[in-house]
Design an enzyme around this catalytic site. Structure first.
Site, PDB file in Angstrom:
ATOM      1  N   HIS A 205       0.851  -1.202   0.000  1.00 58.17           N
ATOM      2  CA  HIS A 205       0.000   0.000   0.000  1.00 58.17           C
ATOM      3  C   HIS A 205       0.885   1.250   0.000  1.00 58.17           C
ATOM      4  O   HIS A 205       0.604   2.235  -0.676  1.00 58.17           O
ATOM      5  CB  HIS A 205      -0.895   0.037   1.238  1.00 58.17           C
ATOM      6  CG  HIS A 205      -1.805  -1.152   1.387  1.00 58.17           C
ATOM      7  ND1 HIS A 205      -1.694  -2.040   2.426  1.00 58.17           N
ATOM      8  CD2 HIS A 205      -2.817  -1.602   0.617  1.00 58.17           C
ATOM      9  CE1 HIS A 205      -2.614  -2.993   2.295  1.00 58.17           C
ATOM     10  NE2 HIS A 205      -3.309  -2.751   1.201  1.00 58.17           N
TER      11      HIS A 205
ATOM     12  N   HIS B 299      -8.171 -14.848  -3.750  1.00 56.35           N
ATOM     13  CA  HIS B 299      -8.061 -15.274  -2.352  1.00 56.35           C
ATOM     14  C   HIS B 299      -8.117 -16.782  -2.146  1.00 56.35           C
ATOM     15  O   HIS B 299      -7.896 -17.265  -1.033  1.00 56.35           O
ATOM     16  CB  HIS B 299      -9.157 -14.596  -1.515  1.00 56.35           C
ATOM     17  CG  HIS B 299      -8.973 -13.122  -1.395  1.00 56.35           C
ATOM     18  ND1 HIS B 299      -9.547 -12.223  -2.268  1.00 56.35           N
ATOM     19  CD2 HIS B 299      -8.229 -12.387  -0.530  1.00 56.35           C
ATOM     20  CE1 HIS B 299      -9.181 -11.004  -1.937  1.00 56.35           C
ATOM     21  NE2 HIS B 299      -8.383 -11.066  -0.908  1.00 56.35           N
TER      22      HIS B 299
ATOM     23  N   LYS C  15       3.804 -12.995  -3.108  1.00 53.77           N
ATOM     24  CA  LYS C  15       2.791 -11.987  -2.824  1.00 53.77           C
ATOM     25  C   LYS C  15       2.741 -11.683  -1.320  1.00 53.77           C
ATOM     26  O   LYS C  15       2.827 -12.594  -0.497  1.00 53.77           O
ATOM     27  CB  LYS C  15       1.438 -12.565  -3.268  1.00 53.77           C
ATOM     28  CG  LYS C  15       0.429 -11.538  -3.637  1.00 53.77           C
ATOM     29  CD  LYS C  15      -0.814 -12.197  -4.217  1.00 53.77           C
ATOM     30  CE  LYS C  15      -2.001 -11.327  -3.851  1.00 53.77           C
ATOM     31  NZ  LYS C  15      -3.275 -11.813  -4.295  1.00 53.77           N
TER      32      LYS C  15
HETATM   33  N1  MSP Z   1     -10.428  -0.182  -1.315  1.00 56.26           N
HETATM   34  C1  MSP Z   1      -9.987  -0.557  -2.615  1.00 56.26           C
HETATM   35  C2  MSP Z   1      -9.598   0.651  -3.436  1.00 56.26           C
HETATM   36  C3  MSP Z   1     -10.688   1.626  -3.672  1.00 56.26           C
HETATM   37  S1  MSP Z   1     -10.164   2.947  -4.681  1.00 56.26           S
HETATM   38  C4  MSP Z   1     -11.540   3.810  -4.982  1.00 56.26           C
HETATM   39  C5  MSP Z   1      -8.780  -1.484  -2.515  1.00 56.26           C
HETATM   40  N2  MSP Z   1      -8.115  -1.444  -1.372  1.00 56.26           N
HETATM   41  S2  MSP Z   1      -6.813  -2.313  -1.057  1.00 56.26           S
HETATM   42  O1  MSP Z   1      -6.464  -1.997   0.289  1.00 56.26           O
HETATM   43  O2  MSP Z   1      -7.045  -3.680  -1.370  1.00 56.26           O
HETATM   44  O3  MSP Z   1      -5.703  -1.812  -2.047  1.00 56.26           O
HETATM   45  C6  MSP Z   1      -5.331  -0.444  -2.050  1.00 56.26           C
HETATM   46  C7  MSP Z   1      -4.258  -0.193  -3.101  1.00 56.26           C
HETATM   47  O4  MSP Z   1      -3.068  -0.853  -2.719  1.00 56.26           O
HETATM   48  C8  MSP Z   1      -4.632  -0.718  -4.494  1.00 56.26           C
HETATM   49  O5  MSP Z   1      -4.202   0.175  -5.493  1.00 56.26           O
HETATM   50  C9  MSP Z   1      -3.842  -1.988  -4.578  1.00 56.26           C
HETATM   51  O6  MSP Z   1      -3.513  -2.343  -5.892  1.00 56.26           O
HETATM   52  C10 MSP Z   1      -2.596  -1.584  -3.810  1.00 56.26           C
HETATM   53  N3  MSP Z   1      -1.852  -2.721  -3.324  1.00 56.26           N
HETATM   54  C11 MSP Z   1      -2.258  -3.683  -2.452  1.00 56.26           C
HETATM   55  N4  MSP Z   1      -1.247  -4.568  -2.297  1.00 56.26           N
HETATM   56  C12 MSP Z   1      -0.184  -4.191  -3.044  1.00 56.26           C
HETATM   57  C13 MSP Z   1       1.114  -4.665  -3.264  1.00 56.26           C
HETATM   58  N5  MSP Z   1       1.559  -5.761  -2.699  1.00 56.26           N
HETATM   59  N6  MSP Z   1       1.913  -3.941  -4.074  1.00 56.26           N
HETATM   60  C14 MSP Z   1       1.528  -2.772  -4.654  1.00 56.26           C
HETATM   61  N7  MSP Z   1       0.310  -2.316  -4.481  1.00 56.26           N
HETATM   62  C15 MSP Z   1      -0.585  -3.028  -3.727  1.00 56.26           C
HETATM   63  O7  MSP Z   1      -8.491  -2.152  -3.472  1.00 56.26           O
END
Ligand code: MSP
Length: 534
Positions: A41, A166, A316
């Site tokens: 994130h 998942h 991952k």
């Molecule tokens: N809540 C939704 C987004 C809503 S936007 C209107 C969501 N949340 S999330 O927490 O799953 O992901 C948030 C962001 O973090 C997303 O852009 C997601 O692709 C990114 N990532 C989550 N895990 C990641 C990695 N391991 N690496 C890079 N980005 C990652 O989806």
């Protein structure tokens, strides 16, 4: 409902002026509130923050929007596990997220929490506009839903009957829902992708979206009868709005979209120049969101910038498997700037990349400690030792100085081009090529020998003036990615850290004024003994 963050003072009330296009509105996706943010994130927030900082340095009025996705069923579940009301739970999580972003020097100008009244108002407004356009109708939904993804799956998208992401069994949903007439927007979307080839970058992801849309779009269920935690459907409080339908609306909530329609802020900032999102959520941003905006009569954003994943040791990141790294663990050992540097250097924006403790340690020691930190230390301490801490006049340089100035010009060009294209890894490698060139210059000119030689001291002065100026330029070049290190470098040179709009001027090889006091300072990246957290 408490609003944890207020807009930053310098942006509140700021209405971008100047010619059209002379402002930059960049958004990050809003993570789900049901777990603290990990380095994946963080990667997205750091990249968007670095871009926003770069734009500000270039004198472009900039707004960086972040937020928190709080209306998810997972939030309600987590809250229940902890015996908390969902609102109390998300209030606590908002503090956790904001503290994390602060600790990483990610400075949002606006932060939208989707439980805020302003977001409920904006969501209601867009919903009603879409309804008024005849694009919302009631129907029966039947199909698979993965709560962890918060998305519907067609049967043929499942792998052995499980959610492909998942590996869990999705829920079978059978409900009366409200639907968004997404199918109507197939052709308008295809027209958009054709008209604006850069709407989705990088190109490979654009092609995936185009072929998905070209296969035909089904209408989208946008409400849930069995979910209580969420924004009520206008005129039907027995249903809540599907979390993704409300989540994307945060981007307009944050700049003032609401029942009053377009206020001054909205007119000034919307449409966004870039929505930064991970590769897993492209469809929501490049298909559903523009269709929703078209239906609601709201202008479209300019670009969806998609990035790949940060993996951990080749796998991952997974909270449930405990295979995860949190920013705090890295910051405590190496500092925020080192993590910002490592992630942006190691993970090419358009592909996946890897974090390992070994590469973190290596980059900290080699790139930051030996290359950059040592350059700053050796330059400022030689000025201290040989020139009583005063910047010398540059005098007439020779071929070596010309070469270094040319290398600097190349670095600036590469950095500008790379950052504009979101290729931070290339920008950083261009800067480090220059850092290496400056270290090589010092090794070749050997100021320590020049200092021992009898007068004249002109050559020593030229060499140290050149080195100081190179350090000053590096301090600016790294500024978007490593703000506190840039501040410290300027302070070591006795200079005031640059503010908005000072990028251009910093490009020219002006030199640190002769006679200026160069105080130096402690090592920027002191040795860290522990390699991985205990
Ligand atoms: N809540 C939704 C987004 C809503 S936007 C209107 C969501 N949340 S999330 O927490 O799953 O992901 C948030 C962001 O973090 C997303 O852009 C997601 O692709 C990114 N990532 C989550 N895990 C990641 C990695 N391991 N690496 C890079 N980005 C990652 O989806």
């Amino acid at each position: 409902m408490p609003s944890v963050s207020e807009p930053r003072a310098h942006v509140a009330g700021l209405v971008p002026g100047g010619a059209a296009g002379r402002r930059y509105f960049v958004t990050t996706s809003i993570p789900y509130a049901n777990g603290r943010p990990h380095i994946g994130h963080a990667y997205e927030m750091i990249a968007a923050d670095a871009m926003a900082r770069y734009k500000r340095l270039r004198g472009v009025p900039t707004l960086l929007l972040g937020g928190l996705d709080e209306n998810s069923q997972n939030v309600a579940k987590e809250a229940a596990k902890e015996g908390l009301a969902p609102q109390a739970y998300v209030d606590r999580m908002a503090d956790v997220f904001l503290a994390t972003w602060r600790s990483l020097d990610v400075e949002f100008d606006e932060f939208v929490r989707t439980t805020q009244p302003r977001h409920h108002a904006a969501t209601t407004e867009l919903y009603q506009r879409i309804e008024a356009a005849g694009d919302i109708y009631r129907g029966a939904y039947e199909g698979w839903y993965c709560v962890s993804c918060e998305r519907y799956y067609a049967a043929d998208e499942l792998v052995d009957g499980l959610c492909p992401s998942h590996r869990t069994k999705p829920d079978w949903i059978q409900e009366d829902n409200y639907f968004f007439r997404l199918s109507k927007y197939q052709q308008p979307l295809l027209d958009l992708y054709a008209r604006a080839p850069d709407f989705i970058v990088p190109e490979a992801r654009r092609n995936e979206v185009v072929s998905f849309v070209a296969q035909g779009l089904k209408d989208l269920s946008i409400s849930r009868a069995s979910v209580q935690w969420g924004i009520p459907v206008p005129n039907d409080p027995t249903q809540t709005i599907y979390v993704w339908f409300d989540a994307v609306i945060n981007y307009i909530t944050g700049v003032g979209f609401g029942p009053a329609g377009a206020d001054g802020r909205f007119a000034a900032w919307w449409p966004a120049q870039a929505h930064v999102v991970g590769k897993d959520i492209i469809r929501f941003h490049a298909v559903y969101w523009p269709a929703m905006l078209m239906a609601g009569g709201v202008p479209l954003p300019e670009q969806i910038v998609t990035h790949g994943w940060v993996n951990f040791g080749g796998e991952k990141l997974s909270k449930s498997r405990g295979h995860v790294v949190y920013p705090r663990e890295v910051i405590d050992l190496y500092g925020a700037d080192a993590l910002r540097y490592h992630l942006l250097r190691e993970v090419p924006f358009d592909r996946d990349g890897d974090f390992t403790w070994e590469s973190m340690a290596r980059r900290y020691q080699a790139d930051l400690g030996n290359d950059l930190g040592n350059l700053v230390l050796r330059t400022t301490s030689m000025v201290g030792r040989y020139l009583a801490g005063q910047a010398p006049p540059a005098g007439a340089g020779g071929a070596l100085e010309d070469e270094l100035r040319a290398a600097a010009a190349t670095a600036w060009d590469d950095v500008e081009r790379s950052v504009e294209g979101w290729r931070f890894h290339q920008a950083l490698s261009a800067i480090w090529e220059f850092v290496t060139a400056v270290n090589r210059y010092i090794d070749r000119t050997e100021p320590w020998r020049l200092a021992k030689a009898p007068a004249p001291r002109a050559r020593l002065q030229t060499v140290l003036a050149t080195s100081l100026e190179a350090v000053r330029q590096i301090a600016m070049l790294i500024r978007p990615v490593m703000p506190p290190t840039s501040d410290a470098m300027h302070q070591h040179l006795g200079l005031v850290p640059p503010g908005p709009g000072e990028w251009e001027a910093a490009r020219s090889w002006t030199g640190v004024p002769a006679g200026h006091r160069v105080p130096g300072g402690p090592a920027l990246f002191p040795r860290v003994e522990t390699k991985t957290p205990a």
